[in-house]
Design an enzyme around this catalytic site. Structure first.
Site, short mmCIF file in Angstrom:
data_model
loop_
_atom_site.label_atom_id
_atom_site.label_comp_id
_atom_site.label_asym_id
_atom_site.label_seq_id
_atom_site.Cartn_x
_atom_site.Cartn_y
_atom_site.Cartn_z
N ARG A 139 20.84 1.70 -6.21
CA ARG A 139 20.39 1.80 -4.82
C ARG A 139 19.90 3.19 -4.44
O ARG A 139 18.95 3.33 -3.66
CB ARG A 139 21.51 1.32 -3.89
N ASP A 198 23.06 -6.78 -17.98
CA ASP A 198 24.36 -6.68 -17.32
C ASP A 198 24.72 -8.02 -16.68
O ASP A 198 24.61 -8.20 -15.46
CB ASP A 198 24.28 -5.57 -16.26
N LYS A 215 18.43 -1.44 -16.27
CA LYS A 215 19.45 -2.49 -16.24
C LYS A 215 18.90 -3.71 -15.52
O LYS A 215 18.33 -3.60 -14.43
CB LYS A 215 20.71 -2.01 -15.51
N THR A 234 33.66 -1.54 -10.20
CA THR A 234 33.80 -0.34 -9.37
C THR A 234 33.98 -0.66 -7.90
O THR A 234 34.30 0.23 -7.10
CB THR A 234 32.57 0.57 -9.55
N LYS A 255 27.76 -9.63 -17.70
CA LYS A 255 29.23 -9.69 -17.74
C LYS A 255 29.72 -11.06 -18.23
O LYS A 255 30.51 -11.74 -17.56
CB LYS A 255 29.82 -9.39 -16.35
N ASP A 271 33.58 -16.35 -20.48
CA ASP A 271 33.68 -17.80 -20.64
C ASP A 271 34.49 -18.06 -21.90
O ASP A 271 35.06 -17.13 -22.48
CB ASP A 271 32.27 -18.42 -20.72
#
Length: 249
Positions: free
Chosen positions: A217, A61, A34, A125, A63, A66
């Site tokens: 992470r 990714d 990603k 999330t 998002k 607009d």
């Protein structure tokens, strides 16, 4: 699709150099990566092209959210980069999602591109019910995710991004085979929650029915990222086997 192909490693790193080093370490073990806002802002589309040219599958990714024309054109550029998946934000609405799907399909056919899967973000999330109410969405995460997933499906998108907590709700609401659920907010047992509010372990996400798990992470911070990838894949495989045996029983 193998279990390994269902793990997406999030290259949420500050520089192209760090991303290339991590990519090189994990390329033989991980199938999809990603690239999100941080790395894309730091390194630009060149880092996407570079990894695609090396044979990696990329989930872009960003998002997109607009006006419909802007997002549709951005979607075409994502297809030209050769990404496997990109996302838009479902809160952009029906017209935005439909026009993006149509524009990407038309450009892909016209230019001989392999069309990417287009998925819609439902609720981040990091947001819990209180955070959603602060921005004027009182219905709560569960209801919002279900409603936006249905809208994305009605618009002909290929799937959604949803936390592992809502995977079962999405599956219950949408019975179309092949409708993808890409699941961030995945944390191995014992790993800090950080800013995640709605999260589960890899095993729990697999049992719920997620198609892809996004892990960043926990892998990037591990003393041995490659070993952590293998550990997560093994956990996913065990959960998938248990789920299959339970279903057969």
């Amino acid at each position: 699709m193998s279990i390994r192909e269902r793990l997406i490693v999030a290259l949420d790193l500050e520089t192209a150099r760090e991303a290339r080093e991590m990519f090189a370490r994990l390329r033989a073990s991980a199938v999809m990566f990603k690239i999100g806002s941080q790395l894309f802002t730091a390194a630009g589309p060149a880092i996407v092209r570079e990894m695609v040219e090396e044979g990696a599958r990329i989930f872009l990714d960003l998002k997109f959210h607009d006006i419909p024309n802007t997002v549709a054109r951005a979607g075409i550029e994502a297809a030209r980069l050769g990404v496997s998946i990109f996302n838009v934000h479902a809160l952009g609405g029906r017209e935005m999602m439909q026009r993006t799907r149509e524009a990407v399909a038309e450009a892909s056919e016209r230019e001989g591109l392999k069309p990417p899967s287009i998925i819609a973000v439902t609720a981040l999330t990091s947001a819990d019910d209180a955070a959603l109410e602060e921005v004027g969405i009182p219905e709560g995460a569960a209801a919002l995710v279900t409603r936006l997933a249905r809208l994305a499906w009605e618009c002909g998108l290929d799937g959604v991004v949803a936390s592992p907590v809502e995977v079962t709700l999405v599956r219950d609401a949408i019975h179309t085979d092949g409708f993808l659920i890409v699941t961030p907010g995945v944390r191995p047992a014992g790993f800090a929650a950080d800013d995640q509010k709605r999260f589960t372990t890899p095993a729990q996400a697999m049992r719920a029915g997620a198609d892809y798990l996004v892990v960043g992470r926990a892998i990037l911070r591990a003393p041995d990222p490659l070993s952590e990838v293998e550990r997560i894949v093994e956990e996913m495989e065990r959960a998938s086997t248990e789920k299959s045996e339970s279903f057969q029983g």
